[in-house]
Design a protein around this motif. Structure first.
Motif, PDB file in Angstrom:
ATOM      1  N   TYR A  32       0.671  -1.202  -0.172  1.00  0.00           N
ATOM      2  CA  TYR A  32       0.284   0.222   0.016  1.00  0.00           C
ATOM      3  C   TYR A  32       1.042   1.508   0.083  1.00  0.00           C
ATOM      4  CZ  TYR A  32      -3.319   3.528   0.994  1.00  0.00           C
ATOM      5  OH  TYR A  32      -4.390   4.579   1.567  1.00  0.00           O
ATOM      6  N   LEU A  33       0.393   2.374  -0.585  1.00  0.00           N
ATOM      7  CA  LEU A  33       1.436   3.613  -1.432  1.00  0.00           C
ATOM      8  C   LEU A  33       0.646   4.071  -1.098  1.00  0.00           C
ATOM      9  CD1 LEU A  33       2.709   3.094  -5.009  1.00  0.00           C
ATOM     10  CD2 LEU A  33       3.475   2.118  -2.679  1.00  0.00           C
ATOM     11  N   PRO A  34       0.852   5.129   0.967  1.00  0.00           N
ATOM     12  CA  PRO A  34      -0.108   6.039   1.084  1.00  0.00           C
ATOM     13  C   PRO A  34      -0.417   7.494   0.637  1.00  0.00           C
ATOM     14  CG  PRO A  34       2.032   5.281   2.857  1.00  0.00           C
ATOM     15  CD  PRO A  34       1.942   4.343   1.687  1.00  0.00           C
ATOM     16  N   ASP A  35       0.923   7.459   0.530  1.00  0.00           N
ATOM     17  CA  ASP A  35       1.130   9.750  -0.746  1.00  0.00           C
ATOM     18  C   ASP A  35       0.413   9.572  -1.561  1.00  0.00           C
ATOM     19  OD1 ASP A  35       2.516   7.509  -1.184  1.00  0.00           O
ATOM     20  OD2 ASP A  35       4.397   8.837  -2.371  1.00  0.00           O
ATOM     21  N   GLN A  36       0.056   8.029  -2.149  1.00  0.00           N
ATOM     22  CA  GLN A  36      -0.929   7.864  -3.728  1.00  0.00           C
ATOM     23  C   GLN A  36      -2.077   7.445  -3.127  1.00  0.00           C
ATOM     24  OE1 GLN A  36       1.456   5.973  -6.572  1.00  0.00           O
ATOM     25  NE2 GLN A  36       2.800   7.098  -6.995  1.00  0.00           N
ATOM     26  N   GLN A  37      -2.612   6.772  -2.022  1.00  0.00           N
ATOM     27  CA  GLN A  37      -3.604   6.149  -1.816  1.00  0.00           C
ATOM     28  C   GLN A  37      -3.986   5.032  -2.447  1.00  0.00           C
ATOM     29  OE1 GLN A  37      -6.954   9.094  -1.013  1.00  0.00           O
ATOM     30  NE2 GLN A  37      -5.698   9.501   0.885  1.00  0.00           N
ATOM     31  N   SER A  38      -2.713   4.383  -2.732  1.00  0.00           N
ATOM     32  CA  SER A  38      -3.146   3.133  -3.968  1.00  0.00           C
ATOM     33  C   SER A  38      -2.328   1.718  -3.819  1.00  0.00           C
ATOM     34  CB  SER A  38      -1.998   3.597  -5.421  1.00  0.00           C
ATOM     35  OG  SER A  38      -3.195   4.897  -5.954  1.00  0.00           O
ATOM     36  N   LEU A  39      -2.940   1.158  -4.134  1.00  0.00           N
ATOM     37  CA  LEU A  39      -2.102  -0.602  -3.358  1.00  0.00           C
ATOM     38  C   LEU A  39      -1.542  -1.269  -5.331  1.00  0.00           C
ATOM     39  CD1 LEU A  39      -2.642  -2.387  -1.315  1.00  0.00           C
ATOM     40  CD2 LEU A  39      -4.699  -3.121  -2.406  1.00  0.00           C
ATOM     41  N   CYS A  40      -0.818  -1.484  -4.575  1.00  0.00           N
ATOM     42  CA  CYS A  40       0.132  -2.188  -5.572  1.00  0.00           C
ATOM     43  C   CYS A  40       0.618  -3.759  -5.874  1.00  0.00           C
ATOM     44  CB  CYS A  40       1.979  -1.508  -5.701  1.00  0.00           C
ATOM     45  SG  CYS A  40       2.821  -2.431  -7.258  1.00  0.00           S
ATOM     46  N   ALA A  41      -0.172  -4.495  -6.484  1.00  0.00           N
ATOM     47  CA  ALA A  41       0.180  -5.945  -6.250  1.00  0.00           C
ATOM     48  C   ALA A  41       0.678  -6.885  -7.856  1.00  0.00           C
ATOM     49  CB  ALA A  41      -1.501  -6.143  -6.108  1.00  0.00           C
ATOM     50  N   ALA A  42       1.581  -7.667  -7.115  1.00  0.00           N
ATOM     51  CA  ALA A  42       1.859  -8.389  -8.608  1.00  0.00           C
ATOM     52  C   ALA A  42       1.459  -9.741  -8.364  1.00  0.00           C
ATOM     53  CB  ALA A  42       3.536  -8.531  -8.051  1.00  0.00           C
ATOM     54  N   THR A  43       1.595 -10.543  -9.277  1.00  0.00           N
ATOM     55  CA  THR A  43       0.778 -12.332  -9.355  1.00  0.00           C
ATOM     56  C   THR A  43       1.313 -12.528 -10.351  1.00  0.00           C
ATOM     57  OG1 THR A  43      -0.362 -11.370 -11.859  1.00  0.00           O
ATOM     58  CG2 THR A  43      -1.397 -11.182  -9.819  1.00  0.00           C
ATOM     59  N   ASN A  44       1.205 -14.223  -9.906  1.00  0.00           N
ATOM     60  CA  ASN A  44       2.271 -15.336 -10.537  1.00  0.00           C
ATOM     61  C   ASN A  44       2.339 -15.221 -12.656  1.00  0.00           C
ATOM     62  OD1 ASN A  44      -0.268 -16.041 -10.698  1.00  0.00           O
ATOM     63  ND2 ASN A  44       0.237 -18.484 -10.025  1.00  0.00           N
ATOM     64  N   LYS A  45       1.144 -15.406 -11.937  1.00  0.00           N
ATOM     65  CA  LYS A  45       1.049 -14.384 -13.784  1.00  0.00           C
ATOM     66  C   LYS A  45       1.649 -13.459 -14.626  1.00  0.00           C
ATOM     67  CE  LYS A  45      -1.218 -18.212 -14.285  1.00  0.00           C
ATOM     68  NZ  LYS A  45      -0.955 -19.729 -15.014  1.00  0.00           N
ATOM     69  N   GLY A  46       2.785 -12.681 -14.114  1.00  0.00           N
ATOM     70  CA  GLY A  46       3.364 -12.032 -14.296  1.00  0.00           C
ATOM     71  C   GLY A  46       2.771 -10.562 -14.949  1.00  0.00           C
ATOM     72  N   HIS A  47       1.487 -10.254 -14.242  1.00  0.00           N
ATOM     73  CA  HIS A  47       0.612  -9.018 -13.934  1.00  0.00           C
ATOM     74  C   HIS A  47       1.162  -8.393 -12.826  1.00  0.00           C
ATOM     75  CE1 HIS A  47      -3.000 -10.699 -16.371  1.00  0.00           C
ATOM     76  NE2 HIS A  47      -1.310 -10.303 -17.392  1.00  0.00           N
TER      77      HIS A  47
END
Length: 1471
Positions: free
Chosen positions: A303-318
Motif C-alpha cells: 500500500y502506497l499511502p502518499d498515492q492512496q494506491s495499492l500495488c499488487a503483483a501476480t504469479n502470471k506476471g501482471h
C-alpha cells in the motif's frame, strides 16, 4: 455468463433472502417491545416514564428495518447492473450501499448504547422505581389478587407472576441476588389491605406469593383485572419470614428482566451486524470480471499511502496499481514468466521483483526499470572475501576433536525440504541501502542468499552452510541477515553477514520436523519473531531476544498466522492476522520479575532461570538454578516469601516455593527442578483447578500474586475482565470477575495493595471486593499520569504513604502526580530511595521521604539500566550486551551507615566504611554531640587499634556533611562548629583509650599525638622514652616503629635530638638511612661541650633559634658570638629580655637593634630603641627622618644642645614640616625654638592659616604685616578659590547635560530594539553571528609579557573615558559628577576660612562674591542629585566582566547625602 457472474448472482440472492429474514425478526422484535409492559417500563433506565416515547432499542430496530428494505431494493438494482455490465451504475450502487451501511452502523451503535445503559443502571433503576411506584395499589380481595391501575405497579406484578420471582438484588454492583432486599422499601406497600376491618404490614408484595393460576396475565395495556387466585392462606405467605417461608417465589427478578431486555438488544445487534456483513460481501464480490483469471494469485502487495494506491503483483506476471479513491485498476507492467515475489524498499522508492526465470528486476516508484540481473550467475559479488591461504584449517587448533579434524572434509547437504515451495524471498534493510534475496539454485541444488545493493549490483553470496530454508529477514540495525537451517537433526536460526559468512546461530525450540514460515525483526532489532509450523499444520509464533550472545525464547503465541508485521513506530507492538480472519494486536513490554528478597526469574523457553542476587550476581544466561516446565513460559511473577507463579503458553500454572531450607539445596542444582515433595499433591489439586479457571477467563494479559490471592486482567471475546482468584490448600475459586471499560496497561502490587493503570493514564486501586476506586496521593488528589506508563511499581518508605512510580515510553518518570524526569531509561525501588538511570548515562536518586531528586548522581557505562536493588546498599545494573554489575551508590550506602551511627553500632559502621572507602570523618560529623557522649562505646565496640588508627588517619577539619556528603544532610544538618575538631577528638579519644586499656591502644594513643593540628611529636617520644625507662623495651620498640611510620625519620631524629636524650637519638638514628660516620662523631662532639652551651648548639643545629637564644645569653664569655647570633637571626626583641637594662650588653643590643630598624626605615621605632640604650644623637637623626619634631627636641635637650644648635635643628625640622604642609607646627618650631616671629608669620601666611597668623601678629605687635603680607595673600587666595568654583560649576553643568543626552539616546536604542520588526526578525542571525565569533576565539598562550600588562593598564584607564560614544561613557559621566560632589564638599573649610579673613580685612565685596558662588554651586548640586541618581540608574544592571569594575559600578549607584549640600553653617550671616 461467466462463472464469476453466476457466483456473484448466487451470492446476491442468498443475501436477499438473509436480509428478508433479519427484517422479519426486527419487525417482530419491534412489535413486542412496543406492547410488552415489562419491557416498556423497565427499558427506561435513564429518563422519566413516557410510554409513547421510543427507546434507543426501538430506534435501533426501526433503523434496521428501514436499512433492510433499502438493501433489498439495492440488491435488485445491483444484479441488474452487473448483468448489464454498467460500471457507472455499479459505482452509484456502491455509494448507495455505503449510505445503507451507515444506517446499519447507526443501528448497531444505538443498540450498543442501549445495552450499556441497561447493564449499568437497570438494577438501581428497578430498585428505586419499586420504592417509588409500588404503593398501596396491590390488594388481596376475597383471597384473589386485584390488579392495580398504575402502570409501574402493574409491570411489577406481571414480572413477579410471569417469571415466578420476587424483588431484585440489593445493588447493581453485587452479583448475588437476595429477595430480602424488599425489607429496604417495605413501607411502600405497608398499608396494603385485604378484607374489611383487617389490616397488616406484609413482608412481601402479594404478587410474590405462589398463585394457583399465576401463569395467566394480561398482554395488552387496557386490561386491569388479573383475577388470579392466591394461596389458600395469604397470611402464611405475606407474614412469614424469608427463611421459613415456602409460599413465596425466592428467585430475584433482576436476571429474568435483564435477560428479556438483552434478548431483544442482541436481536437488534445481530440483525444489524448480519446486514452490514452482507453489504461488505456484496462489495467484495463486485469486482471487474477480468481482474483475476483462473489460478492467478497475488504474490506481493504494497500500500502506497502518499498515492492512496495499492500495488499488487501476480504469479502470471501482471503488475497492477489500484487507486483507492478513484476505485480504478491500472496494469503498470507485465512479464511472460510471471513473478515469484515483490518487495518495496522501506522508503517506497524502489521495487524489487523476481520473475519466474529467476531474473531480478529493480524499478522506481514510477515503474521505470533501473536494472535487470540474472540471479544465479557465476559472479559472487564485489564484496566477496578473497583468501590468500592464511589461516587454513590444517594449521588451526581443533581442541578435543584432535588433529584428524584438520584433514576431515565436511560434507554439506543440499536440496529442498518438502515444506519449501522453492519460491524466492526478498528482505530489505531498514535504511533501504541493501536487500537480501533467497532463491533456489537448481545447478547447485541448494538455496543461496545473495546481498544486492540499492543500485542493483550484486555484493556477496553466502557460503554453503547446509540446506537453508525459505524464511528470510534483514536485521534493521547492523549487517546481519537471519534465515533458518535444518541440518543433522538440528533446526537453527543462522545469521549471515553482509560478506556472506555465517555469524552465529541458535537452536529453535520445538520438534525437528518444524519449519519456519516467516521471520521478522522488530524495528529496533531487539526481538526476532518466528512463525513456526509443524507436520500437523499447527502454527505458533516464537519471540526471541538476545542477551550475552544467548538467544532466549520469551513468548509463544498459539495462533494460525497468515501474516505477521511489527509496528514501524513502536518496537513492542506486533500485528497478526490469523487464518481465521482475526486481527490481533499484541503490545509487549519488558518486565523485571523479582521478589522482595532479591530473587529474579528469567524466561528461556520452557526453562525458568532463577537467581537470588543477595547470594550471588550471576549474569544471564547463567543462573543459580533452573525450573523445568512442560511448555514454554509466557508469564511469571513473585508472591510473598519467594513464591513464584508461572503461566505457560497453554495457560497451565505452576506455583513454586523457593524459600527456607530448600534454598541451599536448590542453589546447587543447575539442571532441573520439580515441585517440593511435601507440597506436590496439594499443588496438583488446585493447579488443575486454577488452569481451568484461567482458561475460562480467556487470555491473561496481566497477573499479580499475593499469598492466597491471584489478581489478573484477561481478555475474552474482546471483553476486558478484572478477575480475583482465591487459592486454598487444595482448591481454587474465582471470587469475582468484573468487566472493564478501558484497556489495562499494567498492574502493580505491594503486599495486598494492587493498583491498575488504564490506557488513559488513570490509576485505580482494587479493593477487597474487586471494585475499582481512584488511587489518591497524599494530598487527596486522584493519581493520573500525564503520559501512559509502561512500567509501574508501588513502594512504601518508612511511615510514608504508598507511592506509585511510573515510567512511560517517552522516558518520563512519575511519582504519583509529579513528573521528576523526562529522560529516564529505567528505575528500581530500594528500601529508602527510587534509583533511576537517564539518557545522560548517570544514575540519580529520589529520596523516599521528600520524593525529590537528590543533588547527587553517579556516572554509568553507556546504556546501563537498573535491574534490582537486592539489598539496602546495592543496585544491580545490566549492560547493553547483557552482563551484570553490582554497585553500591553513595546515597544508598550512606543511608545504611547513618542508621548504624544513629544506633551507635560503631563497629559495623566503621567496617562497612572501610570496605567502601567512605571518609571516616562522617563518624564524628554525623552527630558530634552523640559521638563525644558515646566515646566509651566507640572504643569498646571497635576494640581494634588498627581500625581506630584508620579513623584517626582520615580526620581533618573538613565537615563532610557540608562538602562531599552534603546531599545526605540537607534537611537534618547538625551544627558541628566546635573549634579544632581534630584536636578535640584526639585529646578526648586519647583519654578514653588510656583509661580503658593503655597497653592495647598504645599505637592509637601515639597516633593521637601526631594527628593533632600542631603535631606533638615530642610528647610521643617522651611516652616512648617512659616505656623504655620502665624496662618495657619490646613495646617501646613497637611504638617507635609505629611512630616512624607516621613521622619522617629525619624529623623524628631532630625532635629526639631536641630532647637532649642521646640514647633515644641513637635508637631513632638506627632506624634511619643516616650514615653512622656522620651522626656518631657529631654526638660525641656534643657530649664534650658544656651543658648550657651544648643545648645552644643543638638548638642552633635544629634551627630552633628562639629556643637556642636563652642558652647563649647565659654564656657571658661568648657575648660576641651571642651578638652575632642575635644579629644574624634578628632576635633583638627576644634578646632584650635576657639582659639587664643599663648594662653594657643591653646598650650594645639596643645599638644593633636601632641600626636594624633604621635600615628597615622604621625610624620612629629606631628612635625609641636608641633612647632606650642612651644613644640620643642617633635618636635625633631617626626622629628627623620621620618628622617627630617633639621627640627630636626632647632628645636634643637630653643630649645637651646649646641655643644655636637647637635653633639650627628647629629650622631643619620646620623645612621638613613645610614640605608636608604642616605650616602651624613649622611656625611653632620657628617661633619657640629659633626665636624668629617674623619667619613664623610668613610660614603661616604661606600656608593660608589666616587665624593663626593674625594671632602671632597681635602677640608680637607686628600689625604691619597685615598690609605688607596678609592682604596680598588673601586676595590671591580669593582669586584662586573663585576660579576653582567657576571651573567646578562649568564642568558640572557640561557633564550633567551630556549625561541627559546619553540617557535619552539609551532610551531610544532600547525602544528600537523592542519595537523594530526588522531587528526582531534578524535576532537569530545576530545570535548565530555572535556564536561564530565566540567560537573562533583561541588562546595564544599563558606567558605574561610587559606589553600585555601595559595594554591592560591602558585599557583600565580608558574604561572610564569621557569620550563621546564610548561604551562606558554613561558610567564615566556619573563618576566625574560624583568627583565634583566630593571636591565641592572638600572646599567648604577653605571657603569658610577665606570668608572670615575677608570680612576681617574689610573685603566685603570679595566675601559676598565667594559666598554667592559657593552657595549657588551647592544649590545646583543638591537639586541635581535626584536627576543623576534616578530610579532607572539605580536599578540598571552591570555589563562589566571584571569583578573590580562591577564593585566600582555598584558604588556609583550610591547617591551623595543631600543634607551635606543643604548645610549653610559655613556662611557669615552678618555680611
Amino acid at each position: 455468463m461467466t462463472r464469476r457472474h453466476k457466483a456473484f448472482l448466487l451470492i446476491q440472492i442468498c443475501c436477499f433472502i438473509a436480509v428478508i429474514v433479519t427484517a422479519s425478526l426486527a419487525i417482530d422484535a419491534l412489535r413486542t417491545t412496543r406492547s410488552d409492559l415489562v419491557i416498556k417500563i423497565f427499558s427506561f433506565t435513564k429518563v422519566e416514564i413516557n410510554y409513547d416515547k421510543l427507546t434507543l432499542l426501538n430506534f435501533a430496530l426501526i433503523f434496521n428495518i428501514i436499512g433492510s428494505f433499502a438493501m433489498n431494493l439495492l440488491s435488485l438494482f445491483g444484479i441488474h447492473f452487473a448483468n448489464r455490465n454498467k460500471v457507472r451504475a455499479l459505482e452509484a450502487y456502491i455509494i448507495c450501499q455505503n449510505v445503507v451501511f451507515i444506517l446499519h452502523s447507526t443501528s448497531i451503535i444505538l443498540a450498543s448504547l442501549y445495552h450499556a445503559n441497561i447493564s449499568e443502571g437497570l438494577g438501581v433503576a428497578m430498585h428505586s422505581r419499586m420504592g417509588t411506584y409500588y404503593r398501596n395499589k396491590s390488594m388481596i380481595l376475597k383471597n384473589r389478587l386485584s390488579w392495580a391501575r398504575d402502570e409501574v405497579s402493574q409491570a411489577w406484578d406481571i414480572a413477579h407472576l410471569r417469571y415466578q420471582c420476587c424483588g431484585l438484588r440489593i445493588s447493581s454492583s453485587n452479583p448475588r441476588t437476595n429477595p430480602m432486599a424488599f425489607y429496604i422499601c417495605r413501607s411502600a406497600w405497608g398499608k396494603s389491605t385485604t378484607d374489611k376491618n383487617e389490616s397488616f404490614i406484609p413482608k412481601f408484595p402479594p404478587s410474590c406469593c405462589k398463585a394457583k393460576n399465576g401463569g395467566a396475565y394480561p398482554k395488552i395495556k387496557d386490561s386491569f383485572k388479573l383475577e388470579i387466585e392466591a394461596v389458600n392462606d395469604w397470611k402464611s405467605c405475606l407474614l412469614v419470614d424469608y427463611e421459613d417461608n415456602n409460599n413465596i417465589n425466592k428467585d430475584s427478578c433482576y436476571k429474568p428482566i435483564a435477560n428479556l431486555l438483552e434478548t431483544y438488544t442482541k436481536m437488534a445487534l445481530g440483525c444489524s451486524v448480519i446486514n452490514s456483513s452482507l453489504q461488505i460481501i456484496n462489495q467484495i464480490t463486485l469486482r471487474e470480471i477480468d481482474f483475476l483469471n483462473g489460478d492467478e494469485n497475488v504474490v506481493g502487495i504494497e500500500y502506497l499511502p502518499d498515492q492512496q494506491s495499492l500495488c499488487a503483483a501476480t504469479n502470471k506476471g501482471h503488475l497492477f496499481l489500484w487507486r483507492v479513491v478513484e476505485r480504478d485498476f491500472e496494469q503498470v507492467g507485465a512479464v511472460e514468466s510471471g513473478f515469484e515475489t515483490m518487495e518495496w524498499s522501506p522508503d517506497q522508492e524502489l521495487i524489487a521483483l523476481v520473475t519466474g526465470d529467476l531474473t531480478l528486476i529493480l524499478m522506481t516508484r514510477d515503474f521505470e526499470v533501473l536494472s535487470e540481473q540474472i540471479i544465479n550467475s557465476e559472479s559472487e559479488g564485489e564484496g566477496q572475501l578473497i583468501t590468500v591461504g592464511w589461516g587454513k584449517k590444517a594449521t588451526q587448533f581443533h581442541g578435543s576433536e584432535g588433529k584428524q579434524a584438520a584433514t576431515a572434509k565436511l560434507e554439506l547437504e543440499g536440496g529442498l525440504r518438502s515444506t519449501d515451495n522453492s519460491t524466492s524471498q526478498i528482505s530489505w534493510k531498514a535504511n533501504g541501502e541493501m536487500f537480501a534475496l533467497s532463491c533456489f539454485n537448481k545447478e547447485l541444488n541448494r538455496r543461496q542468499i545473495r546481498i544486492w545493493s540499492r543500485e542493483g549490483q550484486l555484493f556477496s553470496c553466502n557460503e554453503h552452510v547446509g540446506p537453508i530454508e525459505q524464511a528470510l529477514s534483514y536485521k534493521p540495525s547492523g549487517n546481519l541477515v537471519a534465515t533458518s537451517l535444518h541440518y543433522r537433526g538440528k533446526h537453527e536460526v543462522i545469521f549471515i553477514e553482509k560478506n556472506g559468512l555465517q555469524h552465529g546461530s541458535f537452536t529453535i525450540f520445538g520438534d525437528k520436523d518444524d519449519y519456519i514460515k516467516q521471520m521478522s525483526w522488530n524495528v529496533d532489532s531487539t526481538v526476532l519473531a518466528l512463525v513456526v509450523s509443524n507436520s500437523n499444520g499447527n502454527e505458533r509464533v516464537y519471540l526471541y531476544t538476545s542477551s550475552n550472545y544467548h538467544w532466549c525464547l520469551k513468548q509463544v503465541i498459539n495462533k494460525p498466522v497468515t501474516k505477521l508485521i511489527w509496528d514501524p513506530e513502536d518496537a513492542m507492538i506486533l500485528h497478526i492476522v490469523t487464518s481465521n480472519g482475526d486481527y490481533v494486536r499484541y503490545i509487549w513490554r519488558w518486565i523485571i520479575s523479582s521478589s522482595v528478597n532479591g530473587t529474579c526469574a528469567v524466561i528461556d523457553g520452557d526453562l525458568l532461570k532463577v537467581t537470588n542476587f543477595q547470594d550471588a550476581i550471576i549474569p544471564p544466561p547463567m543462573c543459580s538454578f533452573i525450573i523445568k516446565m512442560e511448555n514454554p513460559v509466557s508469564m511469571v511473577c513473585f508472591g510473598d516469601d519467594d513464591e513464584l507463579l508461572a503461566v505457560d503458553c497453554w495457560g497451565k500454572v505452576i506455583i513454586h516455593s523457593i524459600k527456607g531450607s530448600n534454598k541451599n539445596e536448590i542453589f546447587k542444582q543447575t539442571s532441573k527442578l520439580s515441585l517440593d515433595q511435601g507440597k506436590s499433591e496439594k499443588l496438583t489439586k488446585y493447579c488443575s483447578k486454577l488452569v481451568q479457571l484461567l482458561n475460562n477467563l480467556g487470555t491473561v494479559c496481566h497477573i499479580t500474586f499475593h499469598r492466597h490471592t491471584i489478581v489478573c486482567v484477561s481478555c475474552k471475546y474482546g471483553e476486558r475482565l478484572l478477575n480475583k482468584i482465591e487459592i486454598r490448600d487444595d482448591f481454587a475459586e474465582t471470587i469475582s470477575s468484573k468487566s472493564l471499560d478501558h484497556d489495562v496497561v499494567c498492574l502493580a502490587s505491594l503486599n495486598s495493595f494492587v493498583a491498575l493503570q488504564k490506557n488513559d493514564g488513570t490509576v485505580w486501586k482494587i479493593d477487597n471486593d474487586n471494585l475499582l476506586e481512584p488511587m489518591k496521593d497524599e494530598n487527596g488528589l486522584n493519581i493520573q499520569f500525564s503520559d501512559v506508563c509502561q512500567q509501574m511499581s508501588l513502594c512504601k518508605f518508612k511511615n510514608a504513604e504508598i507511592l506509585l512510580i511510573g515510567l512511560s515510553k517517552r522516558h518520563k518518570l512519575f511519582v504519583n502526580n509529579q513528573q521528576l524526569s523526562d529522560c529516564c531509561t529505567s528505575f528500581t525501588v530500594n528500601q529508602n530511595f527510587v534509583v533511576f538511570t537517564t539518557h545522560q548515562h548517570v544514575m540519580k536518586f529520589i529520596d523516599g521521604e521528600t520524593t525529590k531528586v537528590m543533588d547527587m548522581e553517579r556516572r554509568l557505562e553507556r546504556g546501563s539500566s537498573a535491574i534490582i536493588s537486592p539489598s539496602d546498599t546495592s543496585v544491580v545494573l545490566q549492560m547493553p550486551r547483557g552482563n551484570l554489575e553490582c554497585i553500591h551508590p553513595r546515597p544508598l550506602f550512606l543511608t545504611s551507615v547513618r542508621g548504624l551511627l544513629n544506633r551507635t553500632e560503631y563497629f559495623k559502621a566503621i567496617t562497612l566504611m572501610r570496605k567502601h572507602r567512605i571518609n571516616m570523618n562522617l563518624i564524628y560529623d554525623h552527630d558530634p554531640v552523640m559521638f563525644m557522649n558515646n566515646l566509651d562505646q566507640f572504643v569498646h565496640q571497635v576494640n581494634s587499634s588498627t581500625l581506630i588508627n584508620l579513623f584517626l588517619a582520615d580526620l581533618n577539619e573538613q565537615n563532610v556533611t557540608k562538602t562531599m556528603y552534603h546531599f545526605m544532610y540537607i534537611s537534618d544538618r547538625k551544627n558541628t562548629e566546635s573549634g579544632c575538631k581534630v584536636d578535640l577528638i584526639c585529646d578526648a579519644l586519647r583519654g578514653k583509650m588510656t583509661k580503658i586499656d593503655f597497653d592495647k591502644f598504645l599505637l592509637s594513643i601515639l597516633t593521637t599525638f601526631i594527628k593533632k593540628s600542631k603535631r606533638e611529636v615530642e610528647k610521643a617520644l617522651l611516652l616512648i622514652k617512659r616505656l623504655q625507662d620502665e624496662g618495657d623495651k619490646s613495646r617501646a620498640e613497637q611504638a617507635l616503629k609505629h611512630l616512624l611510620f607516621l613521622v619522617d625519620v629525619n624529623e623524628l631524629y631532630d625532635v629526639a635530638l631536641g630532647l637532649y636524650d642521646f640514647q633515644l637519638v641513637l635508637k631513632v638514628a638506627e632506624k634511619s638511612q643516616k650514615d653512622p660516620k656522620e651522626y656518631i662523631p657529631f654526638l660525641k662532639e656534643l657530649q664534650q661541650l658544656d651543658e648550657v652551651y651544648r643545648r645552644f648548639v643543638i638548638n642552633k643545629h635544629l634551627k630552633r633559634h628562639k629556643e637556642a637564644l636563652p642558652y647563649i645569653c647565659q654564656c657571658i664569655d661568648k657575648f660576641e658570638e651571642c651578638l652575632e647570633f642575635i644579629s644574624e637571626h634578628s632576635l633583638y626583641a627576644e634578646a632584650l629580655r635576657y639582659f639587664k637594662a643599663g648594662s653594657k650588653e643591653f646598650e650594645n643590643v639596643c645599638l644593633r637593634y636601632g641600626k636594624y630598624l633604621f635600615e628597615k626605615k622604621k625610624y620612629d621605632q629606631a628612635g625609641l630603641i636608641y633612647v632606650k640604650g642612651g644613644h640620643y644623637e642617633d635618636s635625633i637623626i631617626a626622629y628627623e627622618k620621620c618628622s617627630l619634631w617633639r621627640e627630636a627636641i626632647s632628645s636634643a635637650t637630653k643630649s645637651g644642645y646649646n641655643p644655636q644648635e637647637m635653633a639650627l635643628l628647629s629650622r631643619r625640622l620646620s623645612e621638613t614640616l613645610k614640605k608636608q604642609r604642616k605650616f602651624i607646627e613649622a611656625a611653632i618650631l620657628i617661633e619657640q625654638y629659633a626665636g624668629d616671629c617674623e619667619g613664623a608669620i610668613e610660614v603661616l601666611i604661606e600656608g593660608r592659616c589666616w587665624q593663626e597668623a593674625t594671632r602671632i601678629m597681635h602677640k608680637h605687635n607686628r600689625l604691619d604685616f597685615i598690609q605688607t603680607h596678609l592682604n596680598d595673600a588673601v586676595l590671591e587666595a580669593f582669586r584662586s578659590i573663585n576660579s576653582t568654583l567657576d571651573d567646578l560649576r562649568s564642568n558640572f553643568e557640561r557633564n550633567l547635560n551630556r549625561l541627559c543626552v546619553v540617557r535619552e539616546e539609551k532610551k531610544k536604542r532600547a525602544a528600537e530594539l523592542l519595537y523594530d520588526e526588522e531587528d526582531v526578525g534578524n535576532a537569530d542571525v545576530y545570535s548565530d553571528t555572535s556564536s561564530v565569533m565566540t567560537g573562533s576565539v583561541t588562546s595564544g598562550g599563558t606567558r605574561s609579557s610587559g606589553k600585555s600588562t601595559r595594554s591592560r593598564k591602558k585599557k583600565e584607564r580608558k574604561l572610564w573615558s569621557l569620550r563621546e560614544g564610548s561604551v562606558y561613557e554613561h558610567a564615566a559621566l556619573v563618576d566625574a559628577l560624583r568627583s565634583i560632589y566630593s571636591e565641592a564638599i572638600e572646599y567648604k573649610t577653605d571657603v569658610t576660612d577665606l570668608l572670615r579673613i575677608l570680612f576681617s580685612t574689610d573685603m566685603l565685596d570679595e566675601a559676598r562674591n565667594v559666598s554667592a558662588k559657593y552657595g549657588g554651586l551647592l544649590d545646583i548640586l543638591a537639586l541635581s542629585i535626584s536627576v543623576i541618581w534616578n530610579v532607572e540608574f539605580c536599578l540598571e544592571a552591570s555589563n562589566f566582566e571584571d569583578e573590580r569594575h562591577i564593585r566600582e559600578f555598584c558604588a556609583l549607584k550610591v547617591a551623595p547625602d543631600i543634607a551635606a549640600y543643604k548645610d549653610m553653617s559655613w556662611q557669615i550671616e552678618i555680611m
